[in-house]
Design a protein around this motif. Sequence first.
Motif, PDB file in Angstrom:
ATOM      1  N   VAL A  15      25.438  73.429  16.153  1.00 53.70           N
ATOM      2  CA  VAL A  15      26.209  72.501  16.991  1.00 53.70           C
ATOM      3  C   VAL A  15      25.900  71.044  16.652  1.00 53.70           C
ATOM      4  N   PHE A  16      24.737  70.779  16.063  1.00 57.63           N
ATOM      5  CA  PHE A  16      24.379  69.399  15.729  1.00 57.63           C
ATOM      6  C   PHE A  16      25.302  68.818  14.662  1.00 57.63           C
ATOM      7  N   ARG A  17      26.021  69.679  13.947  1.00 57.22           N
ATOM      8  CA  ARG A  17      26.936  69.215  12.904  1.00 57.22           C
ATOM      9  C   ARG A  17      28.311  68.831  13.456  1.00 57.22           C
ATOM     10  N   ILE A  18      28.615  69.214  14.686  1.00 57.73           N
ATOM     11  CA  ILE A  18      29.960  68.998  15.241  1.00 57.73           C
ATOM     12  C   ILE A  18      30.225  67.508  15.432  1.00 57.73           C
ATOM     13  N   THR A  19      31.396  67.063  15.000  1.00 55.91           N
ATOM     14  CA  THR A  19      31.813  65.682  15.198  1.00 55.91           C
ATOM     15  C   THR A  19      32.992  65.574  16.160  1.00 55.91           C
ATOM     16  N   ILE A  20      33.855  66.552  16.111  1.00 51.56           N
ATOM     17  CA  ILE A  20      35.039  66.563  16.973  1.00 51.56           C
ATOM     18  C   ILE A  20      35.245  67.975  17.500  1.00 51.56           C
ATOM     19  N   MET A  21      35.617  68.077  18.776  1.00 49.70           N
ATOM     20  CA  MET A  21      36.027  69.362  19.349  1.00 49.70           C
ATOM     21  C   MET A  21      37.393  69.186  19.981  1.00 49.70           C
TER      22      MET A  21
ATOM     23  N   LEU B 248      48.514  70.918  17.417  1.00 49.61           N
ATOM     24  CA  LEU B 248      47.464  70.188  18.122  1.00 49.61           C
ATOM     25  C   LEU B 248      47.814  70.036  19.597  1.00 49.61           C
ATOM     26  N   VAL B 249      46.816  70.200  20.456  1.00 50.43           N
ATOM     27  CA  VAL B 249      46.976  69.894  21.873  1.00 50.43           C
ATOM     28  C   VAL B 249      46.180  68.635  22.208  1.00 50.43           C
ATOM     29  N   ALA B 250      44.875  68.669  21.955  1.00 52.57           N
ATOM     30  CA  ALA B 250      44.027  67.519  22.265  1.00 52.57           C
ATOM     31  C   ALA B 250      42.703  67.651  21.532  1.00 52.57           C
ATOM     32  N   THR B 251      42.109  66.506  21.188  1.00 54.90           N
ATOM     33  CA  THR B 251      40.780  66.487  20.593  1.00 54.90           C
ATOM     34  C   THR B 251      39.954  65.382  21.213  1.00 54.90           C
ATOM     35  N   MET B 252      38.640  65.533  21.091  1.00 54.45           N
ATOM     36  CA  MET B 252      37.712  64.518  21.557  1.00 54.45           C
ATOM     37  C   MET B 252      36.550  64.417  20.583  1.00 54.45           C
ATOM     38  N   SER B 253      36.238  63.202  20.178  1.00 54.06           N
ATOM     39  CA  SER B 253      35.120  62.988  19.266  1.00 54.06           C
ATOM     40  C   SER B 253      33.806  62.932  20.038  1.00 54.06           C
ATOM     41  N   ASN B 254      32.711  62.944  19.290  1.00 55.48           N
ATOM     42  CA  ASN B 254      31.397  62.816  19.924  1.00 55.48           C
ATOM     43  C   ASN B 254      31.272  61.503  20.687  1.00 55.48           C
ATOM     44  N   GLY B 255      31.988  60.497  20.216  1.00 50.04           N
ATOM     45  CA  GLY B 255      31.930  59.199  20.871  1.00 50.04           C
ATOM     46  C   GLY B 255      32.838  59.068  22.072  1.00 50.04           C
TER      47      GLY B 255
ATOM     48  N   ARG C  54      49.414  65.214  31.545  1.00 50.85           N
ATOM     49  CA  ARG C  54      49.273  66.498  32.264  1.00 50.85           C
ATOM     50  C   ARG C  54      47.959  67.207  31.927  1.00 50.85           C
ATOM     51  N   PHE C  55      47.520  67.076  30.690  1.00 51.69           N
ATOM     52  CA  PHE C  55      46.298  67.740  30.233  1.00 51.69           C
ATOM     53  C   PHE C  55      45.190  66.697  30.040  1.00 51.69           C
ATOM     54  N   THR C  56      43.957  67.120  30.310  1.00 51.09           N
ATOM     55  CA  THR C  56      42.798  66.267  30.089  1.00 51.09           C
ATOM     56  C   THR C  56      41.726  67.054  29.368  1.00 51.09           C
ATOM     57  N   ILE C  57      41.217  66.474  28.288  1.00 51.86           N
ATOM     58  CA  ILE C  57      40.125  67.097  27.556  1.00 51.86           C
ATOM     59  C   ILE C  57      38.831  66.372  27.914  1.00 51.86           C
ATOM     60  N   PHE C  58      37.779  67.137  28.108  1.00 55.03           N
ATOM     61  CA  PHE C  58      36.477  66.514  28.327  1.00 55.03           C
ATOM     62  C   PHE C  58      35.383  67.444  27.820  1.00 55.03           C
ATOM     63  N   ARG C  59      34.256  66.858  27.553  1.00 58.17           N
ATOM     64  CA  ARG C  59      33.150  67.593  26.939  1.00 58.17           C
ATOM     65  C   ARG C  59      31.876  67.438  27.744  1.00 58.17           C
ATOM     66  N   ASP C  60      31.086  68.479  27.721  1.00 59.47           N
ATOM     67  CA  ASP C  60      29.716  68.437  28.237  1.00 59.47           C
ATOM     68  C   ASP C  60      28.822  68.612  27.021  1.00 59.47           C
ATOM     69  N   ASN C  61      28.399  67.507  26.451  1.00 60.57           N
ATOM     70  CA  ASN C  61      27.650  67.579  25.198  1.00 60.57           C
ATOM     71  C   ASN C  61      26.308  68.281  25.371  1.00 60.57           C
ATOM     72  N   ALA C  62      25.721  68.161  26.543  1.00 64.28           N
ATOM     73  CA  ALA C  62      24.446  68.826  26.778  1.00 64.28           C
ATOM     74  C   ALA C  62      24.597  70.344  26.726  1.00 64.28           C
ATOM     75  N   MET C  63      25.774  70.821  27.115  1.00 65.04           N
ATOM     76  CA  MET C  63      26.030  72.260  27.131  1.00 65.04           C
ATOM     77  C   MET C  63      26.853  72.697  25.930  1.00 65.04           C
ATOM     78  N   ASN C  64      27.171  71.737  25.040  1.00 62.96           N
ATOM     79  CA  ASN C  64      27.982  72.046  23.850  1.00 62.96           C
ATOM     80  C   ASN C  64      29.272  72.751  24.237  1.00 62.96           C
ATOM     81  N   THR C  65      29.926  72.232  25.251  1.00 60.97           N
ATOM     82  CA  THR C  65      31.135  72.853  25.768  1.00 60.97           C
ATOM     83  C   THR C  65      32.252  71.822  25.858  1.00 60.97           C
ATOM     84  N   VAL C  66      33.456  72.257  25.519  1.00 66.12           N
ATOM     85  CA  VAL C  66      34.638  71.423  25.683  1.00 66.12           C
ATOM     86  C   VAL C  66      35.592  72.115  26.643  1.00 66.12           C
TER      87      VAL C  66
END
Length: 115
Positions: free
Chosen positions: A28-34, A47-54, A66-78
């Motif tokens: 998971v440390f290699r992931i840049t975008i989910m 494509l629907v949606a993407t989010m970068s590490n930043g 209508r759609f929202t993407i969000f990430r929990d980086n601590a849990m490695n979950t999008v």
Amino acid sequence: QVQLVESGGGLVQPGGSLRLSCAASGSVFRITIMGWYRQAPGKQRELVATMSNGGSTNYAEPVKGRFTIFRDNAMNTVYLQMNSLKPEDTAVYYCIAHSPMSRSWGQGTQVTVSS
């Protein structure tokens, strides 16, 4: 290698909401975008949606607002929060994780919007 496991799909009425989750494991440390793609019957994967590490996001026009993407980086979950769902949102939704030299796909989860 990154492994992805999606959950949260199902049947919902038009106007309803669903939240998809995608948990990453492995390198998971290699992931840049989910993000998320979808594929409807007889159509290409899109494509629907993407989010970068930043935290930068990118949405397809049909889902903006209508759609929202969000990430929990601590849990490695999008996550993908889907509101005001329409029948044309019916598709298999796939999670994707980009790394510098590769990309990984989840197995897909079915979302059906129907009355």
